[in-house]
Design an enzyme around this catalytic site. Structure first.
Site, PDB file in Angstrom:
ATOM      1  CB  ALA A  10      -0.880  -0.119   1.325  1.00  9.26           C
ATOM      2  CG  ASN A  11       0.134   4.509  -1.870  1.00  8.44           C
ATOM      3  OD1 ASN A  11      -0.547   5.544  -1.669  1.00  8.44           O
ATOM      4  ND2 ASN A  11      -0.026   4.151  -3.204  1.00  8.44           N
TER       5      ASN A  11
END
Ligand code: CTP
Length: 405
Positions: free
Chosen positions: A211-212
């Site tokens: 994810a970010n």
């Protein structure tokens, strides 16, 4: 109309400055976010502490006492409205003649928000031809003037010049905000705006993802602003924030799902804004079930995801405005310019996500807008709603240069 509105309350040096305290309180009680700005003269009539205690932020008086090097442009741009109460003859003269001598006059010159000016002074001054000419000049430029009332003035004199009643000023502010909303309200009506928001999540196994840090807040603010201007808005989102009024939300998770949604929506859209932080890499295979520790260290092989925006740019209809974002940690303008060109965009919104308070997960952002025609617009640290307004103002201008569908 006042709830959540950012109102700069300018107070200048007249005896009626004490009434600004009541005005401040009324605005805050009505739900506005009030930012008080006092001139040096105002400080002779009311204490900073009084206004700071009642307003939503501490009083500001100077261009120089802030950590922010350019408070006037930040405050001017992010304000929904500026009210000056009371406004002295000196303030009217400076504003009418474009003179920027202090923080307040700088803000007035740096803003595009509606401005309400409430003069208060002695009758002779109010009736002086120079003051009349300044008031007329301001009114002709669209400044809302709340005329002073007749009554007892400082020193016991009776005549016209008393600051208008607080109710009249609040009514003028509400009307100016309504008129401002009406002026942009329909400018995107009949258009379809597609906005992507949030960071994609690329599965590793049944429970883990790559994810970010993107929160999606800037994309949501853009969707809300487009809807306010009358657009039909589709928000392709990876996050669960409250849906902005007037937007239809399409929930997606991975870059592949986002690509599918955009491939379907973008070809017919008038405006496409890729505010999402799309993963550049994803695992080549998704492990079935959960990878167990006992099985040893997993080897995760990554592959590139499709560049959605580049694909949209390659197939962009001539009528469409295509906007990208560039999250950078160095060489902001150079990197963003090459993305603007390589992806065939009309506009790129670049931010330095390594700077404090900027971008991912913050309520605030500071951006540079780079347009395909070479023009640039800098927006200093401000809330994401204010950034959305500037972006949408620019989108509207670019849309007007496009052939009609
Ligand atoms: N973008 C996209 N698809 C990707 C990666 C990025 O559509 N696979 C879009 C983003 O939504 C953004 C723009 O491209 O509008 C720029 O994204 P950014 O991550 O800043 O740049 P990249 O092109 O991915 O380049 P780099 O990671 O090398 O900086």
């Amino acid at each position: 109309m006042l709830v959540g509105k950012r109102i700069v309350l300018g107070v200048t040096g007249g005896i009626a400055a004490y009434k600004a305290v009541e005005l401040c309180r009324r605005l805050v009680d009505a739900g506005a976010h009030v930012i008080p700005v006092m001139t040096e003269g105002a400080e002779r009539f009311v204490g900073r502490a009084t206004l700071s205690a009642l307003a939503s932020e501490p009083v500001q008086t100077s261009l120089w006492d802030e950590v922010d090097p350019i408070p006037h442009t930040r405050l001017g741009r992010s304000a929904d409205l500026i009210v000056v109460a009371p406004a002295t003859a000196r303030l009217l003269s400076a504003y009418a003649n474009g003179l920027s001598t202090d923080l307040l006059t700088n803000i007035l010159l740096a803003t595009r928000a509606p401005v309400v000016v409430c003069p208060a002074m002695h009758t002779e001054m109010w009736e002086h031809p120079a003051v009349r000419a300044n008031v007329a000049a301001l009114a002709s430029r669209g400044v809302h003037i709340v005329e002073p009332e007749s009554g007892r003035l400082a020193g016991g004199d009776i005549g016209t010049g008393r600051l208008a009643a607080t109710e009249s000023i609040v009514a003028a502010i509400t009307a100016a905000l309504a008129a401002g909303a009406a002026s942009t309200a329909g400018e995107l009506s009949g258009t379809h705006v597609v906005v992507s928001a949030g960071g994609t999540r690329e599965p590793i196994d049944a429970v883990r993802v790559i994810a970010n840090r993107s929160s999606g807040k800037q994309g949501y603010a853009l969707a809300a602003e487009a809807a306010l201007r009358g657009a039909r808005v589709t928000l392709v989102s990876t996050v669960e924030l409250p849906s902005p009024a007037g937007s239809e939300v399409r929930a997606v998770e991975t870059a592949a799902e986002m690509l599918d949604a955009l491939a379907e929506l973008a070809p017919k859209a008038d405006v496409v804004i890729m505010a999402a932080a799309v993963a550049d890499f994803r695992p080549t295979t998704v492990a079935p079930g959960k990878l167990k520790k006992a099985t040893g260290m997993p080897e995760i092989v990554l592959e590139r995801t499709p560049d959605i925006l580049a694909g949209l740019g390659a197939n962009k209809p001539p009528t469409q405005v295509l906007v990208g974002f560039a999250a950078e940690t160095s060489d902001l303008v150079a990197n963003a310019t090459s993305k603007l060109q390589a992806k065939n965009l009309d506009l790129i919104v670049a931010n330095d996500v390594s700077a404090p308070g900027v971008g991912f997960q913050h309520e605030t952002n500071a951006v540079t807008l780079l347009c395909a025609d070479g023009s640039t617009i800098g927006v200093g640290l401000t809330d994401k709603k204010a950034v959305a307004k500037v972006v949408m103002d620019t989108v509207v201008k670019i849309l007007m240069t496009k052939p009609r569908q």
